[in-house]
Enzyme design. Structure first.
Site, PDB file in Angstrom:
ATOM      1  N   GLU A   9       0.464   5.456   0.557  1.00 20.07           N
ATOM      2  CA  GLU A   9      -0.565   6.508   1.150  1.00 20.07           C
ATOM      3  C   GLU A   9      -0.067   7.799   0.643  1.00 20.07           C
ATOM      4  O   GLU A   9       1.022   7.789   0.234  1.00 20.07           O
ATOM      5  CB  GLU A   9      -0.418   6.194   2.794  1.00 20.07           C
ATOM      6  CG  GLU A   9      -0.990   4.903   3.049  1.00 20.07           C
ATOM      7  CD  GLU A   9      -1.630   4.829   4.591  1.00 20.07           C
ATOM      8  OE1 GLU A   9      -1.056   5.455   5.325  1.00 20.07           O
ATOM      9  OE2 GLU A   9      -2.039   3.676   4.805  1.00 20.07           O
ATOM     10  N   CYS A  16     -10.729  -3.069  -3.729  1.00 19.12           N
ATOM     11  CA  CYS A  16      -9.990  -3.912  -4.454  1.00 19.12           C
ATOM     12  C   CYS A  16     -10.544  -5.077  -4.987  1.00 19.12           C
ATOM     13  O   CYS A  16     -10.237  -5.731  -6.019  1.00 19.12           O
ATOM     14  CB  CYS A  16      -9.059  -4.422  -3.391  1.00 19.12           C
ATOM     15  SG  CYS A  16      -7.823  -3.087  -2.910  1.00 19.12           S
ATOM     16  N   GLU A  76      -3.394  -4.354  -3.083  1.00 19.37           N
ATOM     17  CA  GLU A  76      -3.803  -5.197  -3.923  1.00 19.37           C
ATOM     18  C   GLU A  76      -3.937  -4.550  -5.272  1.00 19.37           C
ATOM     19  O   GLU A  76      -3.627  -4.903  -6.491  1.00 19.37           O
ATOM     20  CB  GLU A  76      -5.256  -5.765  -3.722  1.00 19.37           C
ATOM     21  CG  GLU A  76      -5.316  -6.619  -2.457  1.00 19.37           C
ATOM     22  CD  GLU A  76      -5.496  -5.823  -0.954  1.00 19.37           C
ATOM     23  OE1 GLU A  76      -5.153  -4.758  -0.861  1.00 19.37           O
ATOM     24  OE2 GLU A  76      -6.437  -6.226  -0.401  1.00 19.37           O
ATOM     25  N   ASN A 130       0.765  -1.233   0.091  1.00 16.88           N
ATOM     26  CA  ASN A 130      -0.034  -0.049  -0.059  1.00 16.88           C
ATOM     27  C   ASN A 130       1.017   1.145  -0.075  1.00 16.88           C
ATOM     28  O   ASN A 130       1.968   1.371   0.606  1.00 16.88           O
ATOM     29  CB  ASN A 130      -1.061  -0.044   1.327  1.00 16.88           C
ATOM     30  CG  ASN A 130      -0.293  -0.258   2.454  1.00 16.88           C
ATOM     31  OD1 ASN A 130       0.448  -0.988   2.726  1.00 16.88           O
ATOM     32  ND2 ASN A 130      -1.305   0.310   3.478  1.00 16.88           N
ATOM     33  N   CYS A 154     -10.174  -5.199   0.634  1.00 13.00           N
ATOM     34  CA  CYS A 154     -11.510  -4.268   0.874  1.00 13.00           C
ATOM     35  C   CYS A 154     -12.437  -4.145  -0.414  1.00 13.00           C
ATOM     36  O   CYS A 154     -12.191  -4.665  -1.481  1.00 13.00           O
ATOM     37  CB  CYS A 154     -10.654  -2.744   1.235  1.00 13.00           C
ATOM     38  SG  CYS A 154     -10.403  -1.905  -0.455  1.00 13.00           S
ATOM     39  N   CYS A 210      -4.238   0.880  -2.353  1.00 11.64           N
ATOM     40  CA  CYS A 210      -4.204  -0.497  -1.174  1.00 11.64           C
ATOM     41  C   CYS A 210      -3.179  -1.197  -2.132  1.00 11.64           C
ATOM     42  O   CYS A 210      -2.984  -1.029  -3.281  1.00 11.64           O
ATOM     43  CB  CYS A 210      -5.455  -1.146  -1.390  1.00 11.64           C
ATOM     44  SG  CYS A 210      -6.959  -0.405  -0.283  1.00 11.64           S
TER      45      CYS A 210
HETATM   46  N1  THU Z   1      -5.298  -1.504   2.474  1.00 10.48           N
HETATM   47  C1  THU Z   1      -4.968  -2.195   1.364  1.00 10.48           C
HETATM   48  O1  THU Z   1      -3.788  -2.027   1.177  1.00 10.48           O
HETATM   49  N2  THU Z   1      -5.616  -3.252   1.464  1.00 10.48           N
HETATM   50  C2  THU Z   1      -6.932  -3.416   1.875  1.00 10.48           C
HETATM   51  O2  THU Z   1      -7.512  -4.356   1.232  1.00 10.48           O
HETATM   52  C3  THU Z   1      -7.269  -2.860   2.833  1.00 10.48           C
HETATM   53  C4  THU Z   1      -6.836  -1.609   3.208  1.00 10.48           C
HETATM   54  C5  THU Z   1      -4.431  -0.288   3.221  1.00 10.48           C
HETATM   55  C6  THU Z   1      -5.073   1.082   2.616  1.00 10.48           C
HETATM   56  C7  THU Z   1      -4.520   2.000   3.561  1.00 10.48           C
HETATM   57  O3  THU Z   1      -3.088   2.380   3.045  1.00 10.48           O
HETATM   58  C8  THU Z   1      -4.277   1.185   5.007  1.00 10.48           C
HETATM   59  O4  THU Z   1      -4.133  -0.222   4.435  1.00 10.48           O
HETATM   60  C9  THU Z   1      -5.433   1.448   5.932  1.00 10.48           C
HETATM   61  O5  THU Z   1      -6.726   1.488   5.499  1.00 10.48           O
END
Ligand code: THU
Length: 159
Positions: A63, A114, A74, A61, A111, A72
């Protein structure tokens, strides 16, 4: 009239029960997770994708100070895979997420956003993608297709 939807998934109770390629995907998702750029949430997620040609693509991920501009693990990974290998099928996607300093964790599923993105590539390649999501210490959930994790999905057939 009330109806029910049944979804299928498998629980793999420990790392030892994975086959060799699954172990490799677990290891790679776990180690790329350590390079996540997740400075705002401190929730680190790693992803490993197995392509039909045997290559493994990894991502994590990313940010951003403008929170919605982050992405994210994925999607970071699957978008890169599709950009670079547009005609090669994706066979498996493995994800491991947990707070930065966690030692143990629970398996976190992809999530909703994704799942929708993964569904697009299943539809594009006309073949299912096996989804695995795992805890750091190796409890693994497995679905044979993203469709099992996304009932009532929206796809191009509605357009
Ligand atoms: N996140 C992912 O990388 N994948 C997911 O399926 C759920 C959330 C990340 C997004 C963000 O950077 C952090 O987790 C908190 O939500």
């Amino acid at each position: 009239m009330e109806k029910e939807i049944k979804i299928n998934f498998e629980v793999i109770p420990s790392y030892q029960e994975l086959n060799d390629i699954e172990k490799t995907l677990f290891d790679k998702a776990k180690s790329i997770r350590e390079q996540a750029y997740a400075t705002y949430s401190n929730f680190w997620v790693g992803c490993a994708i197995l392509l039909e040609n045997g290559e493994i693509i990894t991502g994590n991920n990313q940010e951003n100070a403008a929170y919605p501009s982050g992405l994210c693990a994925e999607r970071t990974t699957i978008f890169w895979a599709s950009a670079n290998y547009p005609d090669i099928k994706i066979k498996k996607l493995f994800v491991i997420g947990a707070p930065k300093d966690a030692i143990t964790s629970v398996a976190i599923p992809p999530c909703g956003g994704c799942r929708q993105a993964i569904l697009e590539y299943e539809a594009k390649q006309k073949d299912a993608i096996e989804i695995y999501f795992a805890s750091l210490d190796g409890e693994i959930m497995k679905s044979k297709s993203i469709r099992d994790l996304l009932p009532f999905s929206f796809d191009s057939s509605f357009l």
